[in-house]
Design a protein around this motif. Structure first.
Motif, PDB file in Angstrom:
ATOM      1  N   ALA A  92       0.855  -1.184   0.000  1.00 26.21           N
ATOM      2  CA  ALA A  92       0.000   0.000   0.000  1.00 26.21           C
ATOM      3  C   ALA A  92       0.889   1.231   0.000  1.00 26.21           C
ATOM      4  CB  ALA A  92      -0.930   0.014   1.207  1.00 26.21           C
ATOM      5  N   GLY A  93       0.402   2.288  -0.628  1.00 19.61           N
ATOM      6  CA  GLY A  93       1.135   3.539  -0.691  1.00 19.61           C
ATOM      7  C   GLY A  93       0.414   4.633   0.064  1.00 19.61           C
ATOM      8  N   VAL A  94       1.036   5.126   1.124  1.00 24.81           N
ATOM      9  CA  VAL A  94       0.522   6.279   1.854  1.00 24.81           C
ATOM     10  C   VAL A  94       1.230   7.481   1.252  1.00 24.81           C
ATOM     11  CG1 VAL A  94       0.285   7.405   4.082  1.00 24.81           C
ATOM     12  CG2 VAL A  94       0.079   4.902   3.920  1.00 24.81           C
ATOM     13  N   THR A  95       0.494   8.206   0.430  1.00 23.45           N
ATOM     14  CA  THR A  95       1.070   9.289  -0.367  1.00 23.45           C
ATOM     15  C   THR A  95       0.711  10.635   0.240  1.00 23.45           C
ATOM     16  OG1 THR A  95       0.871   7.900  -2.332  1.00 23.45           O
ATOM     17  CG2 THR A  95       1.163  10.264  -2.697  1.00 23.45           C
ATOM     18  N   PHE A  96       1.751  11.426   0.545  1.00 23.14           N
ATOM     19  CA  PHE A  96       1.580  12.759   1.114  1.00 23.14           C
ATOM     20  C   PHE A  96       1.919  13.801   0.060  1.00 23.14           C
ATOM     21  CE2 PHE A  96       2.359  10.119   4.810  1.00 23.14           C
ATOM     22  CZ  PHE A  96       1.492  10.633   5.763  1.00 23.14           C
ATOM     23  N   ASP A  97       1.053  14.809  -0.093  1.00 27.37           N
ATOM     24  CA  ASP A  97       1.384  15.920  -0.985  1.00 27.37           C
ATOM     25  C   ASP A  97       2.188  16.967  -0.220  1.00 27.37           C
ATOM     26  OD1 ASP A  97      -0.477  17.448   0.488  1.00 27.37           O
ATOM     27  OD2 ASP A  97      -1.899  17.630  -1.160  1.00 27.37           O
ATOM     28  N   ASP A  98       2.545  18.055  -0.887  1.00 24.48           N
ATOM     29  CA  ASP A  98       3.369  19.094  -0.255  1.00 24.48           C
ATOM     30  C   ASP A  98       2.670  19.803   0.903  1.00 24.48           C
ATOM     31  OD1 ASP A  98       5.477  18.556  -1.955  1.00 24.48           O
ATOM     32  OD2 ASP A  98       4.938  20.129  -3.389  1.00 24.48           O
ATOM     33  N   ILE A 108       2.765  -4.587   3.300  1.00 26.84           N
ATOM     34  CA  ILE A 108       3.959  -3.762   3.433  1.00 26.84           C
ATOM     35  C   ILE A 108       3.583  -2.371   2.938  1.00 26.84           C
ATOM     36  CG2 ILE A 108       6.356  -3.463   2.712  1.00 26.84           C
ATOM     37  CD1 ILE A 108       6.237  -6.634   2.298  1.00 26.84           C
ATOM     38  N   VAL A 109       3.716  -1.394   3.822  1.00 28.29           N
ATOM     39  CA  VAL A 109       3.252  -0.045   3.518  1.00 28.29           C
ATOM     40  C   VAL A 109       4.439   0.887   3.302  1.00 28.29           C
ATOM     41  CG1 VAL A 109       1.900   1.908   4.374  1.00 28.29           C
ATOM     42  CG2 VAL A 109       1.127  -0.443   4.792  1.00 28.29           C
ATOM     43  N   PHE A 110       4.348   1.648   2.219  1.00 29.50           N
ATOM     44  CA  PHE A 110       5.365   2.625   1.844  1.00 29.50           C
ATOM     45  C   PHE A 110       4.830   4.032   2.027  1.00 29.50           C
ATOM     46  CE2 PHE A 110       6.784  -1.025  -0.504  1.00 29.50           C
ATOM     47  CZ  PHE A 110       8.148  -0.874  -0.673  1.00 29.50           C
ATOM     48  N   ARG A 111       5.687   4.927   2.474  1.00 31.10           N
ATOM     49  CA  ARG A 111       5.408   6.356   2.375  1.00 31.10           C
ATOM     50  C   ARG A 111       5.846   6.760   0.973  1.00 31.10           C
ATOM     51  NH1 ARG A 111       5.615  11.182   6.383  1.00 31.10           N
ATOM     52  NH2 ARG A 111       5.675  12.911   4.918  1.00 31.10           N
ATOM     53  N   CYS A 112       4.966   7.474   0.259  1.00 27.17           N
ATOM     54  CA  CYS A 112       5.232   7.857  -1.127  1.00 27.17           C
ATOM     55  C   CYS A 112       5.017   9.349  -1.309  1.00 27.17           C
ATOM     56  CB  CYS A 112       4.269   7.122  -2.075  1.00 27.17           C
ATOM     57  SG  CYS A 112       4.357   5.330  -2.013  1.00 27.17           S
ATOM     58  N   ARG A 113       5.544   9.854  -2.423  1.00 28.89           N
ATOM     59  CA  ARG A 113       5.243  11.235  -2.811  1.00 28.89           C
ATOM     60  C   ARG A 113       4.725  11.204  -4.247  1.00 28.89           C
ATOM     61  NH1 ARG A 113       9.220  13.353  -6.041  1.00 28.89           N
ATOM     62  NH2 ARG A 113      11.172  12.204  -6.012  1.00 28.89           N
ATOM     63  N   PRO A 114       3.767  12.065  -4.558  1.00 26.89           N
ATOM     64  CA  PRO A 114       3.226  12.097  -5.920  1.00 26.89           C
ATOM     65  C   PRO A 114       4.219  12.759  -6.875  1.00 26.89           C
ATOM     66  CG  PRO A 114       2.225  13.828  -4.603  1.00 26.89           C
ATOM     67  CD  PRO A 114       3.130  13.045  -3.686  1.00 26.89           C
ATOM     68  N   ILE A 115       4.334  12.221  -8.096  1.00 23.95           N
ATOM     69  CA  ILE A 115       5.229  12.843  -9.071  1.00 23.95           C
ATOM     70  C   ILE A 115       4.518  13.215 -10.369  1.00 23.95           C
ATOM     71  CG2 ILE A 115       7.364  11.900  -8.124  1.00 23.95           C
ATOM     72  CD1 ILE A 115       7.302   9.727 -10.244  1.00 23.95           C
ATOM     73  N   ALA A 116       3.324  12.666 -10.616  1.00 24.73           N
ATOM     74  CA  ALA A 116       2.575  13.020 -11.828  1.00 24.73           C
ATOM     75  C   ALA A 116       1.139  12.532 -11.686  1.00 24.73           C
ATOM     76  CB  ALA A 116       3.223  12.385 -13.062  1.00 24.73           C
ATOM     77  N   GLY A 117       0.267  13.139 -12.472  1.00 22.70           N
ATOM     78  CA  GLY A 117      -1.118  12.686 -12.541  1.00 22.70           C
ATOM     79  C   GLY A 117      -2.057  13.491 -11.669  1.00 22.70           C
ATOM     80  N   ILE A 118      -3.333  13.299 -11.941  1.00 24.86           N
ATOM     81  CA  ILE A 118      -4.401  13.956 -11.193  1.00 24.86           C
ATOM     82  C   ILE A 118      -5.268  12.869 -10.588  1.00 24.86           C
ATOM     83  CG2 ILE A 118      -6.454  15.422 -11.365  1.00 24.86           C
ATOM     84  CD1 ILE A 118      -5.025  16.852 -13.702  1.00 24.86           C
ATOM     85  N   ALA A 119      -5.533  12.971  -9.289  1.00 25.10           N
ATOM     86  CA  ALA A 119      -6.329  11.974  -8.579  1.00 25.10           C
ATOM     87  C   ALA A 119      -7.692  11.815  -9.244  1.00 25.10           C
ATOM     88  CB  ALA A 119      -6.480  12.370  -7.117  1.00 25.10           C
ATOM     89  N   THR A 120      -7.944  10.606  -9.755  1.00 28.83           N
ATOM     90  CA  THR A 120      -9.147  10.314 -10.524  1.00 28.83           C
ATOM     91  C   THR A 120      -9.649   8.917 -10.179  1.00 28.83           C
ATOM     92  OG1 THR A 120      -8.204  11.606 -12.346  1.00 28.83           O
ATOM     93  CG2 THR A 120     -10.048  10.163 -12.883  1.00 28.83           C
ATOM     94  N   PRO A 121     -10.952   8.717  -9.993  1.00 29.49           N
ATOM     95  CA  PRO A 121     -11.467   7.363  -9.766  1.00 29.49           C
ATOM     96  C   PRO A 121     -11.180   6.455 -10.966  1.00 29.49           C
ATOM     97  CG  PRO A 121     -13.128   9.009  -9.222  1.00 29.49           C
ATOM     98  CD  PRO A 121     -12.002   9.736  -9.908  1.00 29.49           C
ATOM     99  N   THR A 122     -11.065   5.158 -10.685  1.00 31.51           N
ATOM    100  CA  THR A 122     -10.774   4.168 -11.717  1.00 31.51           C
ATOM    101  C   THR A 122     -11.745   2.994 -11.569  1.00 31.51           C
ATOM    102  OG1 THR A 122      -9.221   2.854 -10.392  1.00 31.51           O
ATOM    103  CG2 THR A 122      -8.314   4.787 -11.538  1.00 31.51           C
ATOM    104  N   ASP A 123     -11.481   1.917 -12.279  1.00 28.67           N
ATOM    105  CA  ASP A 123     -12.308   0.712 -12.163  1.00 28.67           C
ATOM    106  C   ASP A 123     -12.279   0.141 -10.747  1.00 28.67           C
ATOM    107  OD1 ASP A 123     -12.953   0.869 -14.829  1.00 28.67           O
ATOM    108  OD2 ASP A 123     -11.503  -0.645 -15.471  1.00 28.67           O
ATOM    109  N   GLU A 124     -11.241   0.463  -9.976  1.00 29.19           N
ATOM    110  CA  GLU A 124     -11.086  -0.084  -8.627  1.00 29.19           C
ATOM    111  C   GLU A 124     -11.495   0.883  -7.522  1.00 29.19           C
ATOM    112  OE1 GLU A 124      -7.389  -2.154  -7.969  1.00 29.19           O
ATOM    113  OE2 GLU A 124      -7.155  -2.476 -10.114  1.00 29.19           O
ATOM    114  N   SER A 125     -11.763   2.138  -7.868  1.00 30.74           N
ATOM    115  CA  SER A 125     -12.085   3.140  -6.852  1.00 30.74           C
ATOM    116  C   SER A 125     -13.303   3.955  -7.265  1.00 30.74           C
ATOM    117  CB  SER A 125     -10.887   4.072  -6.625  1.00 30.74           C
ATOM    118  OG  SER A 125     -10.501   4.684  -7.838  1.00 30.74           O
ATOM    119  N   VAL A 126     -14.192   4.152  -6.302  1.00 28.26           N
ATOM    120  CA  VAL A 126     -15.390   4.962  -6.532  1.00 28.26           C
ATOM    121  C   VAL A 126     -15.067   6.442  -6.393  1.00 28.26           C
ATOM    122  CG1 VAL A 126     -17.726   5.457  -5.672  1.00 28.26           C
ATOM    123  CG2 VAL A 126     -16.879   3.115  -5.693  1.00 28.26           C
ATOM    124  N   GLU A 127     -14.203   6.750  -5.415  1.00 30.56           N
ATOM    125  CA  GLU A 127     -13.768   8.125  -5.166  1.00 30.56           C
ATOM    126  C   GLU A 127     -12.282   8.125  -4.861  1.00 30.56           C
ATOM    127  OE1 GLU A 127     -16.355  10.765  -2.643  1.00 30.56           O
ATOM    128  OE2 GLU A 127     -17.309   8.831  -2.203  1.00 30.56           O
TER     129      GLU A 127
END
Length: 147
Positions: free
Chosen positions: A12-18, A81-100
Protein backbone atom coordinates in the motif's frame (compact mmCIF):
# COMPACT_ATOMS: atom_id res chain seq x y z
CA UNK A 1 -0.54 -31.52 0.83
CA UNK A 2 1.67 -29.30 2.94
CA UNK A 3 0.77 -28.06 6.40
CA UNK A 4 2.53 -24.78 5.65
CA UNK A 5 0.07 -21.89 6.08
CA UNK A 6 -0.67 -19.81 3.00
CA UNK A 7 -0.19 -16.06 3.10
CA UNK A 8 -0.65 -13.32 0.57
CA UNK A 9 1.55 -10.25 0.37
CA UNK A 10 0.11 -6.86 -0.38
CA UNK A 11 1.56 -3.38 -0.70
CA UNK A 12 0.00 0.00 0.00
CA UNK A 13 1.14 3.54 -0.69
CA UNK A 14 0.52 6.28 1.85
CA UNK A 15 1.07 9.29 -0.37
CA UNK A 16 1.58 12.76 1.11
CA UNK A 17 1.38 15.92 -0.99
CA UNK A 18 3.37 19.09 -0.26
CA UNK A 19 0.58 20.30 2.07
CA UNK A 20 0.73 17.10 4.16
CA UNK A 21 -2.56 15.76 2.82
CA UNK A 22 -2.95 12.01 2.24
CA UNK A 23 -4.27 10.38 -0.93
CA UNK A 24 -7.10 7.92 -0.25
CA UNK A 25 -9.51 5.85 -2.30
CA UNK A 26 -13.00 4.65 -1.55
CA UNK A 27 -12.85 1.07 -2.77
CA UNK A 28 -15.36 -0.05 -5.36
CA UNK A 29 -15.65 -3.57 -3.87
CA UNK A 30 -16.57 -2.67 -0.28
CA UNK A 31 -17.05 1.12 -0.13
CA UNK A 32 -14.30 1.54 2.49
CA UNK A 33 -11.81 4.42 2.46
CA UNK A 34 -8.17 3.23 2.44
CA UNK A 35 -4.73 4.09 1.18
CA UNK A 36 -4.40 2.61 -2.32
CA UNK A 37 -2.82 -0.81 -2.56
CA UNK A 38 -3.33 -4.45 -3.31
CA UNK A 39 -1.82 -7.89 -3.79
CA UNK A 40 1.74 -8.05 -5.03
CA UNK A 41 2.10 -9.92 -8.31
CA UNK A 42 4.45 -12.90 -8.58
CA UNK A 43 7.87 -11.75 -9.77
CA UNK A 44 7.11 -8.10 -8.97
CA UNK A 45 9.32 -6.10 -6.62
CA UNK A 46 7.76 -4.31 -3.66
CA UNK A 47 8.48 -0.86 -5.12
CA UNK A 48 7.14 -1.70 -8.58
CA UNK A 49 4.04 -3.21 -7.00
CA UNK A 50 3.21 -0.16 -4.89
CA UNK A 51 3.72 2.20 -7.86
CA UNK A 52 1.45 0.00 -10.01
CA UNK A 53 -1.27 -0.30 -7.36
CA UNK A 54 -1.42 3.43 -6.59
CA UNK A 55 -1.53 4.27 -10.31
CA UNK A 56 -4.23 1.66 -11.05
CA UNK A 57 -6.44 2.98 -8.25
CA UNK A 58 -5.82 6.76 -8.42
CA UNK A 59 -4.17 7.67 -11.76
CA UNK A 60 -1.41 9.31 -9.67
CA UNK A 61 2.17 8.19 -10.29
CA UNK A 62 4.19 8.01 -7.08
CA UNK A 63 7.76 7.66 -5.95
CA UNK A 64 8.11 5.29 -2.98
CA UNK A 65 10.35 6.88 -0.33
CA UNK A 66 10.57 4.25 2.42
CA UNK A 67 8.79 1.34 4.06
CA UNK A 68 6.96 2.66 7.13
CA UNK A 69 5.16 -0.43 8.37
CA UNK A 70 4.50 -4.13 8.05
CA UNK A 71 1.04 -5.32 9.07
CA UNK A 72 -0.41 -8.81 9.33
CA UNK A 73 -4.09 -9.63 9.26
CA UNK A 74 -4.00 -12.76 11.43
CA UNK A 75 -7.55 -13.76 10.47
CA UNK A 76 -6.92 -13.72 6.71
CA UNK A 77 -3.18 -14.40 6.46
CA UNK A 78 -2.43 -11.15 4.62
CA UNK A 79 0.91 -9.42 5.14
CA UNK A 80 0.81 -5.78 4.02
CA UNK A 81 3.96 -3.76 3.43
CA UNK A 82 3.25 -0.04 3.52
CA UNK A 83 5.37 2.63 1.84
CA UNK A 84 5.41 6.36 2.38
CA UNK A 85 5.23 7.86 -1.13
CA UNK A 86 5.24 11.23 -2.81
CA UNK A 87 3.23 12.10 -5.92
CA UNK A 88 5.23 12.84 -9.07
CA UNK A 89 2.57 13.02 -11.83
CA UNK A 90 -1.12 12.69 -12.54
CA UNK A 91 -4.40 13.96 -11.19
CA UNK A 92 -6.33 11.97 -8.58
CA UNK A 93 -9.15 10.31 -10.52
CA UNK A 94 -11.47 7.36 -9.77
CA UNK A 95 -10.77 4.17 -11.72
CA UNK A 96 -12.31 0.71 -12.16
CA UNK A 97 -11.09 -0.08 -8.63
CA UNK A 98 -12.08 3.14 -6.85
CA UNK A 99 -15.39 4.96 -6.53
CA UNK A 100 -13.77 8.13 -5.17
CA UNK A 101 -10.22 9.43 -4.89
CA UNK A 102 -9.41 12.43 -2.71
CA UNK A 103 -6.77 14.15 -0.57
CA UNK A 104 -7.42 14.35 3.18
CA UNK A 105 -5.78 15.91 6.22
CA UNK A 106 -4.31 13.54 8.79
CA UNK A 107 -7.11 14.45 11.23
CA UNK A 108 -9.72 13.57 8.59
CA UNK A 109 -7.98 10.24 7.89
CA UNK A 110 -8.19 9.22 11.55
CA UNK A 111 -11.94 9.97 11.57
CA UNK A 112 -12.70 8.40 8.18
CA UNK A 113 -10.74 5.13 8.14
CA UNK A 114 -11.21 1.88 9.98
CA UNK A 115 -8.55 1.86 12.78
CA UNK A 116 -6.50 -0.96 11.20
CA UNK A 117 -6.09 1.18 8.07
CA UNK A 118 -5.82 4.56 9.82
CA UNK A 119 -2.80 3.32 11.82
CA UNK A 120 -0.94 2.68 8.55
CA UNK A 121 -1.31 6.35 7.68
CA UNK A 122 -0.42 7.63 11.13
CA UNK A 123 2.62 5.31 11.23
CA UNK A 124 3.74 6.71 7.86
CA UNK A 125 3.27 10.26 9.15
CA UNK A 126 5.32 9.53 12.31
CA UNK A 127 8.05 7.49 10.61
CA UNK A 128 10.87 9.95 11.38
CA UNK A 129 10.13 9.61 15.11
CA UNK A 130 9.32 5.91 15.43
CA UNK A 131 10.79 4.18 12.35
CA UNK A 132 9.24 1.12 10.70
CA UNK A 133 6.31 -0.30 12.67
CA UNK A 134 5.27 -3.98 12.83
CA UNK A 135 1.69 -4.61 13.87
CA UNK A 136 -0.83 -7.46 13.82
CA UNK A 137 -4.59 -7.13 13.64
CA UNK A 138 -7.70 -9.26 13.32
CA UNK A 139 -9.21 -7.26 10.46
CA UNK A 140 -10.97 -4.92 12.88
CA UNK A 141 -8.58 -3.90 15.64
CA UNK A 142 -4.85 -3.73 16.25
CA UNK A 143 -3.74 -6.54 18.54
CA UNK A 144 -1.20 -6.12 21.35
CA UNK A 145 2.34 -7.25 20.61
CA UNK A 146 3.18 -10.65 22.13
CA UNK A 147 6.93 -11.03 22.06
Amino acid sequence: MSDTPLHSVSVAGVTFDDSGRVLLIRRRDNGEWQAPGGVLELGESLEVGVVREVLEETMVQVQPERITGIYKNLARGIVAIVFRCRPIAGIATPTDESVEVAWFSLAEVVELLNPVFAVRVTDAARYSTYGVQSRSHDGVKILPSRY
